[in-house]
Motif scaffolding. Sequence first.
Motif, short mmCIF file in Angstrom:
data_model
loop_
_atom_site.label_atom_id
_atom_site.label_comp_id
_atom_site.label_asym_id
_atom_site.label_seq_id
_atom_site.Cartn_x
_atom_site.Cartn_y
_atom_site.Cartn_z
N PRO A 297 1.37 15.93 37.43
CA PRO A 297 1.27 16.58 38.75
C PRO A 297 2.46 17.49 38.99
CG PRO A 297 1.92 14.28 38.99
CD PRO A 297 1.57 14.47 37.54
N LEU A 298 2.23 18.60 39.71
CA LEU A 298 3.27 19.58 40.03
C LEU A 298 3.19 19.89 41.51
CD1 LEU A 298 5.42 21.71 38.95
CD2 LEU A 298 3.49 23.31 38.84
N THR A 299 4.28 19.65 42.23
CA THR A 299 4.28 19.95 43.65
C THR A 299 4.49 21.44 43.88
OG1 THR A 299 6.68 19.68 43.94
CG2 THR A 299 5.32 17.67 44.07
N GLU A 300 4.17 21.91 45.07
CA GLU A 300 4.36 23.32 45.41
C GLU A 300 5.84 23.69 45.32
OE1 GLU A 300 2.21 25.69 45.89
OE2 GLU A 300 0.49 24.37 45.63
N ARG A 301 6.70 22.78 45.76
CA ARG A 301 8.14 23.07 45.71
C ARG A 301 8.61 23.19 44.27
NH1 ARG A 301 12.93 20.44 45.06
NH2 ARG A 301 14.74 21.37 46.13
N GLU A 302 8.12 22.30 43.40
CA GLU A 302 8.52 22.38 41.99
C GLU A 302 8.02 23.67 41.36
OE1 GLU A 302 8.51 17.54 41.04
OE2 GLU A 302 6.72 18.78 40.69
N PHE A 303 6.80 24.06 41.68
CA PHE A 303 6.27 25.32 41.14
C PHE A 303 7.12 26.49 41.60
CE2 PHE A 303 3.07 28.87 41.39
CZ PHE A 303 3.06 29.12 40.02
N SER A 304 7.52 26.48 42.86
CA SER A 304 8.36 27.55 43.38
C SER A 304 9.69 27.63 42.63
CB SER A 304 8.61 27.34 44.87
OG SER A 304 9.46 28.33 45.40
N LEU A 305 10.27 26.47 42.32
CA LEU A 305 11.53 26.45 41.58
C LEU A 305 11.35 27.06 40.19
CD1 LEU A 305 12.83 22.87 42.52
CD2 LEU A 305 13.84 25.06 43.22
N PHE A 306 10.26 26.70 39.51
CA PHE A 306 10.01 27.26 38.18
C PHE A 306 9.70 28.76 38.25
CE2 PHE A 306 9.49 22.81 36.88
CZ PHE A 306 10.20 22.83 35.69
N GLN A 307 8.98 29.18 39.27
CA GLN A 307 8.71 30.61 39.45
C GLN A 307 10.02 31.40 39.49
OE1 GLN A 307 6.21 30.19 43.04
NE2 GLN A 307 4.79 31.62 42.05
N THR A 308 10.95 30.93 40.32
CA THR A 308 12.24 31.61 40.47
C THR A 308 13.03 31.58 39.17
OG1 THR A 308 12.30 31.03 42.82
CG2 THR A 308 14.39 31.64 41.78
N LEU A 309 13.06 30.43 38.51
CA LEU A 309 13.82 30.28 37.27
C LEU A 309 13.28 31.20 36.18
CD1 LEU A 309 15.85 28.78 35.43
CD2 LEU A 309 14.05 27.07 35.02
N VAL A 310 11.98 31.21 35.97
CA VAL A 310 11.38 31.99 34.89
C VAL A 310 11.54 33.48 35.14
CG1 VAL A 310 9.20 32.55 33.76
CG2 VAL A 310 9.79 30.17 34.21
N GLU A 311 11.39 33.90 36.39
CA GLU A 311 11.55 35.33 36.68
C GLU A 311 13.01 35.75 36.56
OE1 GLU A 311 9.62 38.81 39.38
OE2 GLU A 311 9.17 36.72 39.84
N ARG A 312 13.92 34.87 36.96
CA ARG A 312 15.34 35.20 36.85
C ARG A 312 15.79 35.29 35.41
NH1 ARG A 312 17.74 30.76 39.13
NH2 ARG A 312 18.31 29.88 37.10
N GLU A 313 15.31 34.40 34.56
CA GLU A 313 15.77 34.34 33.18
C GLU A 313 15.03 35.31 32.25
OE1 GLU A 313 18.39 32.71 32.16
OE2 GLU A 313 18.71 31.96 34.19
#
Length: 303
Positions: A19-35
């Motif tokens: 399972p993936l929460t909305e908050r966790e997805f948001s964190l990964f969105q930011t991380l992947v776009e930043r890196e």
Amino acid sequence: MRAEVSLEAPAVPGVGPLPLTEREFSLFQTLVEREAGLHLGPSKQALLVGRLSRRVRALGLASFGAYYRFVTARGNEAEQVRMLDCLCTNETHFFREPEHFAFLRQRVFPEWTRRAAQGLMARRVRVWSAGCSTGEEPYSLAMELLAHFPPGSGWEVEVLATDLSTWALERARQGLWPVEKAAGIPRPMLRDFMLKGTRSQEGWMKAGAELRAVLRFARVNLHDERGWPAGPFELIFCRNVLIYFGAEARGRALSALLRRLPPTGHLFLGHAESLTGSAEPARCVAPNIYCAKPAPAPGASAT
């Protein structure tokens, strides 16, 4: 022939998505776009879950939140590379978008020959396959170039193949594919540049020594120009890569690519891509093919 490393992505334990929460997805969105510049829109949530769940379980972690904390911890840069490997889309084939290769044969190569004969161009060509995936594109370019400028012709050819994915790059370095991939290669080039496997390698084909001699490989993050190779490159192929970038990151990358072209160089994009967002002047010379356009001199009017 003998394959020295596995051609399959490594298997990892665990089945089914976590399972993936909305908050966790948001964190990964930011991380992947930043890196890496990769934009994960809302529709990509299932993709992220599907591609990272097995990695999370392989590390013995209980949740995506725990994986996020692990991957962002100091000293875990190698895991960030593994994470981005999982998220990369490695879809390609030989001589993809044949009209681009026809453009090389009909317009670019004759122009190079003419300019070299007039002393306007050195007989040295550098080509960059930016986002090379498992290698079909740079090997296609190498075949096309060597068919027209073979060893001993006085021309020096170099093809640089780069990708964000270390797994895809390793496959590209091997230069080894199932024979079914040969369907996209023109028969004369298949005969001249590819080796057919026998015995234990039956059903496979391998790039020959002439191709390997002109190819170089490197991991390059197109979101971070500081690690890019220095230009100029007479040809840059960056096709179906930047469609995965956010708008701002895409514009910066396009501008940086154009700056690595000489005035007579060409940038090739995918059929669904354009120069929208680039700050560098350029002109379209054929569908999805561009030349750098020098900025007008002070006081001159742009045409």
